[in-house]
Design a protein around this motif. Structure first.
Motif, short mmCIF file in Angstrom:
data_model
loop_
_atom_site.label_atom_id
_atom_site.label_comp_id
_atom_site.label_asym_id
_atom_site.label_seq_id
_atom_site.Cartn_x
_atom_site.Cartn_y
_atom_site.Cartn_z
N VAL A 202 14.15 78.04 38.12
CA VAL A 202 14.00 76.72 38.72
C VAL A 202 14.54 76.80 40.15
N GLU A 203 13.71 76.46 41.12
CA GLU A 203 14.10 76.60 42.53
C GLU A 203 13.90 75.27 43.26
N PHE A 204 14.91 74.91 44.03
CA PHE A 204 14.89 73.65 44.78
C PHE A 204 13.77 73.61 45.82
N ASP A 215 5.18 85.63 53.92
CA ASP A 215 4.08 86.42 53.38
C ASP A 215 4.61 87.40 52.31
N THR A 216 5.73 88.01 52.64
CA THR A 216 6.35 89.00 51.75
C THR A 216 6.86 88.32 50.48
N ALA A 217 7.50 87.16 50.64
CA ALA A 217 8.03 86.43 49.47
C ALA A 217 6.89 85.95 48.57
N ARG A 218 5.77 85.50 49.18
CA ARG A 218 4.63 85.02 48.38
C ARG A 218 4.05 86.17 47.55
N GLN A 219 3.91 87.34 48.18
CA GLN A 219 3.38 88.51 47.46
C GLN A 219 4.32 88.88 46.30
N ALA A 220 5.64 88.83 46.58
CA ALA A 220 6.61 89.17 45.54
C ALA A 220 6.51 88.16 44.39
N GLN A 221 6.36 86.89 44.73
CA GLN A 221 6.29 85.88 43.65
C GLN A 221 5.06 86.12 42.76
N GLN A 227 4.45 89.69 35.99
CA GLN A 227 5.38 90.35 35.06
C GLN A 227 5.85 89.39 33.96
N GLY A 228 5.59 88.09 34.16
CA GLY A 228 5.94 87.13 33.10
C GLY A 228 7.07 86.18 33.45
N ILE A 229 7.60 86.25 34.67
CA ILE A 229 8.65 85.29 35.04
C ILE A 229 7.97 83.96 35.40
N GLY A 230 8.47 82.87 34.81
CA GLY A 230 7.91 81.55 35.12
C GLY A 230 8.68 80.91 36.27
N PHE A 231 7.98 80.23 37.16
CA PHE A 231 8.67 79.57 38.29
C PHE A 231 8.42 78.08 38.26
#
Ligand code: FAD
Ligand code: NAI
Length: 466
Positions: A202-204, A215-221, A227-231
């Motif tokens: 859960v992210e504010f 751009d880098t953070a979007r690709q990582a997300q 991989q199965g992590i829910g955001f």
């Protein structure tokens, strides 16, 4: 007890400062309240987290990737106590390594909580309540940081944990809810997902990893999502209450609106860290703080009181072990009469997930905000021969260079061994190198570092293999 230098805190900032000062001929004492040396980083931070990141990654590779390489194994079984024992042995060998270095450099380790009792005086209280005074010509505050609490949520380090509790869970939680999509949330969320947890972050904000190139953070997300992590972005946790054997977690949209509840077995609170100054007697000593509760220092790490310096997580700047270490070296040099300094424009930042995320220098968002005319060269790992052999094709290298001068201003990598690859970008930037310099440097084939070269080629002129 009389010294040239007394350092309060034995983390990467404090112990490096002490060693460098001793090497420069000063008589040094280090005051540490915890039972072992090494601070947050060695005991409950960088070192144990990287040990678990490595072993959990091996578990995942054995279970899910070996078959793709043509290696048949039966489903691997997790031996969590053995994995934790490995982690502890890595921690122990590192903390005892600092002890060895102190002996080698004739540094006295004084156990107890240090309080500044005036210029040149530190009062040290041991666990038994007995106090002693350490006198020194110079004092360095290297007291580090602690995890920031979330109002209304009580961390018991059992079911509602900070990173410290998340590094020693006795069993794999079925559902792990992580508050904060920063470095700790993603690293430790990855560890427990690989070992079998269902992980929701859960992210504010409406993005993960604030501060990292967008751009880098979007690709990582995208990769973490696969991989199965829910955001749950743009959301905040307002309560976490026991409900039978589970926890009932209340989540609200950051912008306000209807709340929802989620069940979790463990909640990890990782919403940042704050300077640790408890018990140091800073106000009584007249040491000024900045507007964010950090010890205020000038460009030479001097506090508002003569002869007292500060460094590491307790002052401004990124809360990173290598930043603290470099400041430790610089402060020792300054106290010894030399010209120590740190180049804050070239401090690499690595997130040790799989793939790793690494960056140095400025992001595209920062360059745009400052109106800098730049060229971006990007090269995907899917076009790199070594990455294909490793089956690590996700991600890219991005080189940002000033349009007029070609000087490299930032490098951002998401991909295999990004944390190792970033080092050549740091060296290049330390020497004010250009994209052409990097592109014309011979890189061994077939290596992942060729992706860095190709991205530099793309920023300067044109890549060959794309
Ligand atoms: P610290 O390491 O916090 O050390 C401060 C020391 O001072 C402590 O030992 C404390 O007990 C002692 N102390 C405080 N007050 C007193 C007192 N009054 N008297 C005596 N002793 C006192 N950074 C990275 O670069 N890479 C990573 O991979 C990484 N991973 C991390 C993972 C986790 C889970 C966490 C929590 C942090 C991580 N960090 C990482 C951040 C890194 O740990 C810190 O940036 C680094 O430890 C800061 O060093 P320091 O010397 O300023 O303080
Ligand atoms: P962080 O600052 O990296 O991330 C915290 C996240 O929590 C941010 O995305 C923030 O927007 C979010 N947040 C804040 N309040 C929130 C709320 N109420 N609800 C939901 N989300 C909220 O902090 P983190 O992950 O706790 O790590 C602390 C620091 O430790 C890092 O900033 C870094 O300096 C250091 N660290 C470094 C590592 C590395 O170098 N690999 C690894 C781990 C920690």
């Amino acid at each position: 007890m009389s010294y040239d230098l007394a350092v309060i805190g034995s983390g990467p900032g404090g112990y490096v400062c002490a060693i460098r000062a001793a090497q420069l001929g000063l008589k040094v004492a280090v005051i540490e309240k915890d039972a072992t040396l090494g601070g947050t980083c060695l005991n409950v931070g960088c070192i144990p987290s990287k040990a678990l990141l490595h072993t959990s990654e091996m578990f995942e590779v054995a279970g899910h990737k070996f078959a793709d390489f043509g290696i048949k194994v039966t489903k691997p079984k997790l031996d969590l106590p053995a994995m934790m024992a490995h982690k502890q042995s890595v921690v122990d060998s590192n903390t005892s390594g600092v002890e060895f270095l102190f002996k080698k450099n004739k540094i006295d380790a004084v156990r107890g909580t240090g309080k500044i009792a005036g210029p040149g005086k530190v009062e040290v209280t041991g666990d038994d309540g007995v106090t002693a005074t350490v006198e020194a010509k110079a004092i360095v505050i290297a007291s580090g940081s602690e995890s920031t609490p979330l109002p209304g949520i009580d961390i018991d380090e059992k079911r509602i944990v900070s990173s410290t509790g998340a590094l020693e869970l006795p069993s794999v939680p079925k559902r792990l809810l992580v508050v904060g999509a920063g470095v700790i949330g993603l690293e430790l969320g990855s560890v427990w997902r690989r070992l079998g947890s269902e992980v929701t972050v859960v992210e504010f904000l409406d993005r993960i990893l604030p501060g990292i190139d967008g751009d880098t953070a979007r690709q990582a997300q995208r990769i973490f999502g696969k991989q199965g992590i829910g955001f749950k972005l743009g959301s905040k946790v307002t309560a976490a209450k026991p409900s039978g054997k589970a926890l009932k977690v209340t989540i609200e949209p950051a912008a306000g609106g209807d709340s929802e509840t989620l069940a979790a077995d463990i909640v990890l609170v990782s919403i940042g860290r704050r300077p640790y100054t408890g018990g140091l007697g800073l106000a009584e000593a007249g040491i000024a703080m900045d507007d964010r509760g950090r010890v205020a220092v000038d460009a030479h790490y001097r506090t508002s009181v003569e002869g007292i310096y500060a460094l590491g997580d307790v002052i401004h700047g990124p809360m990173l072990a290598h930043k603290a270490e470099d400041e430790g070296g610089a402060v020792a040099e300054i106290i010894a009469g030399q010209a120590g300094h740190v180049n804050y424009g070239v401090i690499p930042n690595v997130v040790y997930t799989a793939p790793e995320i690494a960056s140095v220098g400025r992001t595209e968002e920062e360059l745009k905000a400052d109106g800098v005319d730049y060229r971006a060269g990007k090269y995907p790992f899917s076009a790199n021969a070594r990455a294909r052999a490793l089956l690590e094709k996700d991600g890219f290298v991005k080189v940002l260079a000033e349009a007029k001068t070609d000087r490299v201003l930032g490098v951002h990598i998401v991909g295999p061994y990004a944390g190792e690859l970033i080092a050549e970008a740091s060296v290049l930037m330390e020497f004010a190198g250009s994209a052409e310099d990097l592109a014309r440097t011979c890189h061994a084939h077939p290596t992942l570092s060729e992706a860095v070269k190709e991205a530099a080629l793309a920023a300067w002129f044109k890549p060959i293999h794309m």
